[in-house]
Structures are given as C-alpha cells and as structure tokens.
Write an enzyme that holds these catalytic residues in place. Structure first.
Site, PDB file in Angstrom:
ATOM      1  N   GLN A 112       3.319   9.894   0.723  1.00 50.35           N
ATOM      2  CA  GLN A 112       4.717   9.345   0.976  1.00 50.35           C
ATOM      3  C   GLN A 112       5.577   9.462  -0.239  1.00 50.35           C
ATOM      4  OE1 GLN A 112       2.437   5.100   1.849  1.00 50.35           O
ATOM      5  NE2 GLN A 112       4.241   5.197   3.084  1.00 50.35           N
ATOM      6  N   HIS A 167      -2.270   7.723   6.887  1.00 51.81           N
ATOM      7  CA  HIS A 167      -1.578   8.478   6.178  1.00 51.81           C
ATOM      8  C   HIS A 167      -1.976   9.819   5.528  1.00 51.81           C
ATOM      9  CE1 HIS A 167       2.267   6.507   6.051  1.00 51.81           C
ATOM     10  NE2 HIS A 167       1.748   5.271   5.573  1.00 51.81           N
ATOM     11  N   HIS A 185      -4.795   1.748   7.636  1.00 53.96           N
ATOM     12  CA  HIS A 185      -3.504   2.118   7.801  1.00 53.96           C
ATOM     13  C   HIS A 185      -3.053   3.487   6.522  1.00 53.96           C
ATOM     14  CE1 HIS A 185       1.282   1.435   7.714  1.00 53.96           C
ATOM     15  NE2 HIS A 185       1.166   2.267   6.828  1.00 53.96           N
ATOM     16  N   GLU A 186      -3.430   3.278   5.388  1.00 51.81           N
ATOM     17  CA  GLU A 186      -3.439   4.261   4.539  1.00 51.81           C
ATOM     18  C   GLU A 186      -4.033   5.467   4.654  1.00 51.81           C
ATOM     19  OE1 GLU A 186      -0.796   3.891   2.664  1.00 51.81           O
ATOM     20  OE2 GLU A 186      -0.582   1.943   2.858  1.00 51.81           O
ATOM     21  N   CYS A 242       5.674  -0.099   7.422  1.00 53.19           N
ATOM     22  CA  CYS A 242       5.550   1.186   6.703  1.00 53.19           C
ATOM     23  C   CYS A 242       6.444   1.700   5.797  1.00 53.19           C
ATOM     24  CB  CYS A 242       5.077   2.227   7.481  1.00 53.19           C
ATOM     25  SG  CYS A 242       4.321   3.664   6.648  1.00 53.19           S
ATOM     26  N   LEU A 243       6.350   1.810   4.553  1.00 50.03           N
ATOM     27  CA  LEU A 243       7.416   2.195   3.462  1.00 50.03           C
ATOM     28  C   LEU A 243       8.135   3.363   4.063  1.00 50.03           C
ATOM     29  CD1 LEU A 243       5.767   1.298   0.322  1.00 50.03           C
ATOM     30  CD2 LEU A 243       7.812  -0.076   1.176  1.00 50.03           C
ATOM     31  N   GLY A 292       0.859  -1.316  -0.088  1.00 46.85           N
ATOM     32  CA  GLY A 292      -0.052  -0.075  -0.001  1.00 46.85           C
ATOM     33  C   GLY A 292       0.788   1.249   0.039  1.00 46.85           C
TER      34      GLY A 292
HETATM   35 NI    NI Z   1       2.601   3.318   5.814  1.00 52.73          NI
END
Ligand code: NI
Length: 174
Positions: free
Chosen positions: A51, A140, A136-137, A94-95, A46
C-alpha cells in the site's frame, strides 16, 4: 520516520503479489517504522507494505481502541495456519480505497505463523477484529482487495467513481 504516500485504487501496483522477506535488514526496519507512521497518520488500523508501493510481505496492525495505549504489531511473511468455521462480519474500509465500506464475512478466529521484526518465528491466535484485520492485510499481500468480494457490477462502479475522483484536481477551500 517518514509518512509514505498511499497507493490507491485503481493503481495496478495494488494487484502485485508481494514477495517473502529473506533477511531483516535496516531497510526493512526503517520500512516498518515508516509504515506505522503512515498508518497512524491516516488513522488506519492496518497497513500492508504494498500500500506504500513496496511488494514485500510485511504487515503492520494496531487494533487497540482509542482510549487504550497503542499496541503496534508487525507481521513478516505471515501464513494462515488454521481458520475457524465460525464467521464474524465487519464493515471493512481500506486506506487504499477511500470512502468505501463493505460488509465482509471472514473466519472469526485464525492462527497466524509469522516472523517478528527481530527475525523470531512466532504464532499468534487472532480473534474477532484482529482476525478480520490480519486476513484483510494478507489479502493485500496476494493482490486481493475488499472490492473483490463484491459483484462485478458493484466493483466496476466503485473503480469508475474512484478513477474519476483521481482525475479531478485537489479541492481547496480558502
Ligand atoms: Ni486495506
């Protein structure tokens, strides 16, 4: 398509609130393609547009398992309409937060209202992994990160560790 640079903690850009999309133009379509490219490149499941440094309410996801064929999903202006009281727990990464995994309890199912890439209004019932990922997204999009689910002490430790790692030059092995 372009692989975009990922924004990582402690960059304050990640704390920005993303803005709704009024109209889907070629810019948004290109951004979505680049986000998929970036997500697959980094083996994420995701990615939110903040991000890659762009504060728009756009999310891409692909929660299909490796052996299955790709199932790319794109959510524009997603809103959580319903959440189950039943929870599920995943260890989330998380990226934007390298080498960090945190156990988080979230609603097991949720109903998401969103706009697809063609501008069509849609609803999707999400469960288990998909439910966790979309939540989660959406976090963000509101500037919230998985480390915010920890105590202040643990959170500060992670931020300190990542800030230090960022200052070091790239490690190379030749
Ligand atoms: Ni993340």
């Amino acid at each position: 398509m372009t692989i975009k640079k990922l924004i990582t903690v402690p960059d304050e850009v990640l704390r920005k609130k993303s803005q709704p999309i009024e109209k889907i133009t070629n810019d948004e379509k290109k951004l979505v393609n680049d986000m998929f490219e970036t997500m697959y490149h980094h083996k994420g499941i995701g990615l939110a547009s903040i991000q890659v440094g762009i504060p728009k309410r756009i999310i891409v996801l692909d929660v299909s398992q490796k052996e299955e064929k790709k199932t790319p999903l794109c959510f524009i202006n997603p809103i959580v309409r319903k959440m189950s009281s039943e929870k599920s727990v995943y260890e989330e990464g998380c990226l934007s937060i390298p080498d960090t995994f945190i156990k988080i309890e979230r609603p097991k199912t949720c109903l998401i209202e969103y706009i697809d890439i063609k501008g069509k209004k849609k609803v999707m019932e999400c469960d288990n992994l998909l439910s966790t990922c979309i939540q989660h997204e959406i976090n963000h999009l509101d500037g919230k990160l998985i480390i915010d689910y920890l105590s202040k002490l643990k959170k500060d430790l992670i931020i300190k560790k990542l800030s230090k790692a960022k200052k070091n030059p790239d490690r190379i092995v030749v």
